[in-house]
Design a protein around this motif. Sequence first.
Motif, PDB file in Angstrom:
ATOM      1  N   ALA A 159       0.837  -1.202   0.000  1.00  0.00           N
ATOM      2  CA  ALA A 159       0.000   0.000   0.000  1.00  0.00           C
ATOM      3  C   ALA A 159       0.871   1.251   0.000  1.00  0.00           C
ATOM      4  CB  ALA A 159      -0.931  -0.002   1.210  1.00  0.00           C
ATOM      5  N   ALA A 160       1.970   1.204   0.730  1.00  0.00           N
ATOM      6  CA  ALA A 160       2.885   2.343   0.769  1.00  0.00           C
ATOM      7  C   ALA A 160       3.550   2.548  -0.590  1.00  0.00           C
ATOM      8  CB  ALA A 160       3.947   2.117   1.848  1.00  0.00           C
TER       9      ALA A 160
ATOM     10  N   PHE B  55       5.238  -5.005  -8.086  1.00  0.00           N
ATOM     11  CA  PHE B  55       5.707  -3.924  -8.945  1.00  0.00           C
ATOM     12  C   PHE B  55       4.849  -3.819 -10.197  1.00  0.00           C
ATOM     13  CE2 PHE B  55      10.217  -4.333  -7.159  1.00  0.00           C
ATOM     14  CZ  PHE B  55      10.132  -3.137  -6.469  1.00  0.00           C
ATOM     15  N   ILE B  56       4.663  -4.959 -10.876  1.00  0.00           N
ATOM     16  CA  ILE B  56       3.975  -4.962 -12.164  1.00  0.00           C
ATOM     17  C   ILE B  56       2.542  -4.459 -12.035  1.00  0.00           C
ATOM     18  CG2 ILE B  56       3.100  -6.458 -14.009  1.00  0.00           C
ATOM     19  CD1 ILE B  56       5.638  -8.179 -13.571  1.00  0.00           C
ATOM     20  N   SER B  57       1.818  -4.936 -11.007  1.00  0.00           N
ATOM     21  CA  SER B  57       0.415  -4.544 -10.855  1.00  0.00           C
ATOM     22  C   SER B  57       0.276  -3.054 -10.561  1.00  0.00           C
ATOM     23  CB  SER B  57      -0.245  -5.371  -9.742  1.00  0.00           C
ATOM     24  OG  SER B  57       0.373  -5.113  -8.486  1.00  0.00           O
ATOM     25  N   VAL B  58       1.190  -2.505  -9.759  1.00  0.00           N
ATOM     26  CA  VAL B  58       1.109  -1.079  -9.430  1.00  0.00           C
ATOM     27  C   VAL B  58       1.358  -0.220 -10.668  1.00  0.00           C
ATOM     28  CG1 VAL B  58       2.270   0.800  -8.206  1.00  0.00           C
ATOM     29  CG2 VAL B  58       1.656  -1.288  -6.982  1.00  0.00           C
ATOM     30  N   TRP B  59       2.445  -0.503 -11.387  1.00  0.00           N
ATOM     31  CA  TRP B  59       2.763   0.325 -12.553  1.00  0.00           C
ATOM     32  C   TRP B  59       1.748   0.119 -13.683  1.00  0.00           C
ATOM     33  CZ3 TRP B  59       5.493   4.146 -11.245  1.00  0.00           C
ATOM     34  CH2 TRP B  59       6.546   4.029 -10.319  1.00  0.00           C
ATOM     35  N   ALA B  60       1.249  -1.102 -13.841  1.00  0.00           N
ATOM     36  CA  ALA B  60       0.240  -1.355 -14.874  1.00  0.00           C
ATOM     37  C   ALA B  60      -1.058  -0.609 -14.565  1.00  0.00           C
ATOM     38  CB  ALA B  60      -0.026  -2.852 -14.995  1.00  0.00           C
ATOM     39  N   SER B  61      -1.410  -0.504 -13.291  1.00  0.00           N
ATOM     40  CA  SER B  61      -2.645   0.204 -12.928  1.00  0.00           C
ATOM     41  C   SER B  61      -2.560   1.695 -13.239  1.00  0.00           C
ATOM     42  CB  SER B  61      -2.948   0.005 -11.435  1.00  0.00           C
ATOM     43  OG  SER B  61      -2.002   0.696 -10.619  1.00  0.00           O
ATOM     44  N   ILE B  62      -1.341   2.235 -13.307  1.00  0.00           N
ATOM     45  CA  ILE B  62      -1.152   3.647 -13.636  1.00  0.00           C
ATOM     46  C   ILE B  62      -1.139   3.858 -15.148  1.00  0.00           C
ATOM     47  CG2 ILE B  62       0.418   5.623 -13.385  1.00  0.00           C
ATOM     48  CD1 ILE B  62       1.379   4.385 -10.763  1.00  0.00           C
TER      49      ILE B  62
END
Length: 282
Positions: free
Chosen positions: A79-80, A112-119
């Motif tokens: 989350a952070a 990493f992948i899910s966070v950057w892909a969501s952006i």
Amino acid sequence: MSIVSYDRLTPHQQQLVHRLLPPTRSVLREISGPACQYGRHHWTLLENDIPVATIGLACRNKENRTEVHLLNSSYSKMAAFKKLALHVHRKALSLHPDAIHVHISPPRDNGFISVWASIGYTSTSEEFRIIGTVEDRPPTLTFKSVSDRERHLFLSLRNDAMRQIDKSYQLTLHDFIRMSELKSFPCLVYDGALPIGTLIWRREFGSIVLDEITRAPAYEGHGYGPRILDSFFHKIHHLQSRSFSTSCLSTNRNALALYDQQFVSDIQHTSSWYTFRPQISR
């Protein structure tokens, strides 16, 4: 939670950031200096004064284009990291770049992948570490350590050759000085009296790491790539080293073609690159 620039952290917090980061295999990624007016930055998200996520940013000018690289990312709380990623992404957008590239290591880290892909970032290339055995091959070229007077020749040859290489960047005189501090060996490559390229190598745990080979664009198609590699193998064979490693992007076909399977013992998928293009996303 608070987001703080790295240079505003206490010495103890900075130590915790370095513990959070995985060890890097790329000296060049560590020493790359500011190549545009915005330079480099690093942010850390603190929870109860403890670093729980960190991301670095480097802004570079290349061929009249501005590119942002997001590097040295790590986290202990997802989350952070997501909160910090959004913060750094907005900082990157404020620089009006043509593209934002994020380096993901390890390459299959779903967090990493899910966070950057969501952006809105999408996969663009993979990075591999090639490990091989050193064979003594007949040298046809010579390597020369770079003297103080030859620094600008080295940087000119190297930077000119790297302009069209994906995810590459221009080295500065500051970078060159840092290379010697980090025990890297920059060399000029000569065919007789003619300087045709550059090479950067270092020792790491008894093995040889080949960080970079370049060949001047004017000599493309002259067969210099294999000749540089053969001459380098001759050099390190006589240094009593029997193994080497190097890194290569999947998009750099010319470099991949250099390493024939006869002396490659292992290929490791070490990281991935994801890219966000603002002009497409508008």
